[in-house]
Design a protein around this motif. Structure first.
Motif, PDB file in Angstrom:
ATOM      1  N   ALA A 128       0.756  -1.251  -0.027  1.00 23.53           N
ATOM      2  CA  ALA A 128      -0.069  -0.049   0.151  1.00 23.53           C
ATOM      3  C   ALA A 128       0.745   1.059   0.217  1.00 23.53           C
ATOM      4  O   ALA A 128       0.386   2.460  -0.302  1.00 23.53           O
ATOM      5  CB  ALA A 128      -0.993  -0.131   1.130  1.00 23.53           C
ATOM      6  N   ALA A 129       2.035   1.178   0.310  1.00 24.06           N
ATOM      7  CA  ALA A 129       2.922   2.290   0.505  1.00 24.06           C
ATOM      8  C   ALA A 129       3.534   2.797  -0.985  1.00 24.06           C
ATOM      9  O   ALA A 129       4.819   2.306  -1.156  1.00 24.06           O
ATOM     10  CB  ALA A 129       4.230   2.069   1.443  1.00 24.06           C
ATOM     11  N   THR A 130       2.798   3.526  -1.450  1.00 25.81           N
ATOM     12  CA  THR A 130       3.385   4.056  -2.721  1.00 25.81           C
ATOM     13  C   THR A 130       4.329   5.291  -2.666  1.00 25.81           C
ATOM     14  O   THR A 130       4.110   6.082  -1.584  1.00 25.81           O
ATOM     15  CB  THR A 130       2.027   4.339  -3.665  1.00 25.81           C
ATOM     16  N   ALA A 131       4.898   5.640  -3.755  1.00 28.67           N
ATOM     17  CA  ALA A 131       5.748   7.012  -3.776  1.00 28.67           C
ATOM     18  C   ALA A 131       4.877   7.962  -3.447  1.00 28.67           C
ATOM     19  O   ALA A 131       5.140   9.002  -2.872  1.00 28.67           O
ATOM     20  CB  ALA A 131       6.202   6.909  -5.050  1.00 28.67           C
ATOM     21  N   GLU A 132       3.659   8.043  -4.077  1.00 23.86           N
ATOM     22  CA  GLU A 132       2.846   9.201  -3.815  1.00 23.86           C
ATOM     23  C   GLU A 132       2.487   9.206  -2.357  1.00 23.86           C
ATOM     24  O   GLU A 132       2.104  10.398  -1.902  1.00 23.86           O
ATOM     25  CB  GLU A 132       1.374   8.820  -4.726  1.00 23.86           C
TER      26      GLU A 132
END
Length: 330
Positions: free
Chosen positions: A27-31
């Motif tokens: 779930a940990a995106t760059a965004e």
């Protein structure tokens, strides 16, 4: 940020608000990481299960989206040599580690001029981490979602760890879902709060609507501390929302692999050809399809405090404002 929220750790990390986004796996995106950092907190990328090339790409994407500090998280139970080297070569200067001996990577982290954070579940583990050279301790209470290191609740663990490792700074993790929790963590002696479940419903998180809805509708009593979803990470207890997979396994008497109900069934797929089995440790990402509610729905007991989706920046600012109001009262 008001004076009430200023901590020495904020200065050390280069952030203005003592809120750290936990490394919530896929779930940990760059965004997401960039949005949290841009709002004054510390965003984190979870990079253990990607290639060095993919790690470099995610780091560069995050850096294009924010000029603020962000960190990466690596799980020490897995081969990390090339990944860690890539992260440091890409200029990441905040490395958090989990589930293993931090001494195996501490020298390399420090040689690159980076800070080393390590997550623990007991005072004994905290002392060992400090002896190994760790700069910041993350004290993770049993309430936390995802993989859980110890069996002690946050309220008891955090002050005990603070006392055990003083003057090394401590971040409190587990059960923090709003400004009241952050204020409580700071009152216990922690210098920041580490939040995962609250960010699962951030607009920037790579979570499927099925997963988001489950988190939003769950109460604090709907999570289970279990070893059910161990495909890909064996012998690692975790906390997840109760679902059909977990309930069927419990009703069968919690048999070991490969004797679990539905063992080996593909319950979800992703456009890149990924197939996720019933007991895998995979969460429902936004692009997944299938029986997504049967996958691991990692969440902590703070899920009862998560009542709406929001941009990550709004989450950071709302929590910080509530905590500052509480701590700033006469």
């Amino acid at each position: 940020m008001t004076t009430a929220l200023k901590t020495g750790l904020c200065q050390a990390l280069g952030i203005s608000t003592p809120i750290v986004q936990a490394p919530v796996g896929s779930a940990a995106t760059a965004e997401l990481a960039a949005a949290v950092s841009q709002a004054g907190g510390l965003g984190t990328l979870a990079l253990t299960w990607v290639t060095p090339q993919e790690a470099a790409q995610r780091i560069r994407t995050t850096r294009r989206l924010t000029d603020r500090p962000f960190g990466v998280n690596l799980v020490l139970d897995f081969p990390l040599d090339h990944l860690l080297t890539t992260c440091l070569d890409e200029g990441v200067r905040i490395i958090s580690t989990f589930w293993g001996d931090p001494g195996t990577v501490n020298e390399q982290v420090h040689a690159a001029g980076a800070l080393h954070l390590h997550t623990v579940g007991s005072t004994e583990e905290a002392r060992r981490a400090v002896d190994a050279g760790v700069d910041v301790i993350v004290a993770q209470g049993w309430e936390a979602g995802g993989h859980v290191r110890g069996r002690v609740g946050t309220m008891a663990l955090v002050p005990a760890v603070v006392d055990a490792v003083h003057p090394v700074p401590v971040i409190a993790a587990g059960g923090i879902g709003d400004g009241r929790g952050l204020a409580a963590a700071l009152a216990l002696g922690a210098q920041a709060g580490w939040l995962g479940t609250r960010f699962l419903t951030a607009f920037e998180a790579d979570t499927h609507e099925t997963y988001r809805a489950a988190v939003l509708h769950a109460t604090e009593a709907d999570t289970v501390y279990t070893r059910c979803f161990d495909g890909g990470w064996p012998d690692a207890p975790h906390r997840a929302l109760r679902n059909a997979t977990l309930t069927a396994w419990e009703r069968a008497g919690r048999p070991p692999s490969p004797h679990r109900p539905g063992e080996g069934e593909t319950v979800a797929t992703t456009p890149d050809g990924g197939k996720h089995l019933r007991y895998d440790d995979m969460i429902p990402t936004a692009d997944a399809s299938g029986d997504l509610a049967a996958l691991a729905l990692y969440a902590g007991q703070a899920t009862g405090l998560v009542t709406h989706a929001a941009p990550a920046a709004e989450i950071v600012k709302t929590i910080a404002a509530q905590a500052a109001d509480i701590l700033g009262r006469e």
